[in-house]
Scaffold this active site. Sequence first.
Site, short mmCIF file in Angstrom:
data_model
loop_
_atom_site.label_atom_id
_atom_site.label_comp_id
_atom_site.label_asym_id
_atom_site.label_seq_id
_atom_site.Cartn_x
_atom_site.Cartn_y
_atom_site.Cartn_z
CE1 TYR A 116 72.98 -15.78 80.27
CE2 TYR A 116 70.60 -16.07 80.04
CZ TYR A 116 71.85 -15.83 79.47
OH TYR A 116 71.95 -15.62 78.12
CB SER A 143 68.98 -13.29 77.73
OG SER A 143 68.19 -14.44 77.93
#
Length: 274
Positions: free
Chosen positions: A168, A155
Amino acid sequence: MSFLSDQFSLEGKVAIVTGGTGVLGGAMAGGLAKAGAKVGILGRRAELAESVAATIRAEGGEALALAADVLDKGQLEQARKRIVEQWSRIDILLNAAGGNSATANVLPDGSFFDVPPEALQQVMALNWTGTLLPVQVFGPQMATQKEGCIINVSSMAAQLPLTRVVAYASAKAAIDNLTRWLAVELAKKHGEGLRVNAIAPGFFIGEQNRTLLLNQDGSLTPRGQSIVEHIPAGRFGEPEELIGTLIWLCSPGARFVNGVVIPVDGGFSAFSGI
């Protein structure tokens, strides 16, 4: 066979896609099938996995639904058994399972010190352990074959930590490190034919972030607007825009590409904001 087919075809390859029932995972699974691969759709909900597999079959591809939780090694081993019984080999593992939890975020008016540790651990487990276990279960088949391609999903939050999503971002940073570590370890011990790379998507609309980025009428939320202003392309990505990079990394054309994290982000990672 043409030059392009020779370089980028996945004809005859067998792929497993964890998180294959999600928006991004499902799109990438469909792309692998269109490139010629037989695809195992792995997800926790059997009916959703079968729905994605049925769509691929309806479009002329070969697909098998695999109900399994990426955090359950026993279920993953059963999925491996089914794949090998069905197609005799495993060539590609796409680790698309992952995600975030609202309880692991730091709210604008909240404090990191109040985030429940168990929520942070849950997100770390889903993303990091949920990538590690499939590699441990499906990787040995590739090692036996002396070739295979593992693609992890990272990501933009891994490279440039974003506000709020502390667990995350940390988990995806760990995925980047794991990708490079595995690339070296597996190639040295099991041969250069076994490669590990990652794709780092920018901002795409999925089930988990839709309400954070879009209002009910489809307009941008304040956070969505702030993000788009930092994407040179001026928009969010479309799931299908991940497929070209995925096919390239899995293809013979990328046989000397190992241990890299490729951003697919509309220029987000290149923009300083100024």
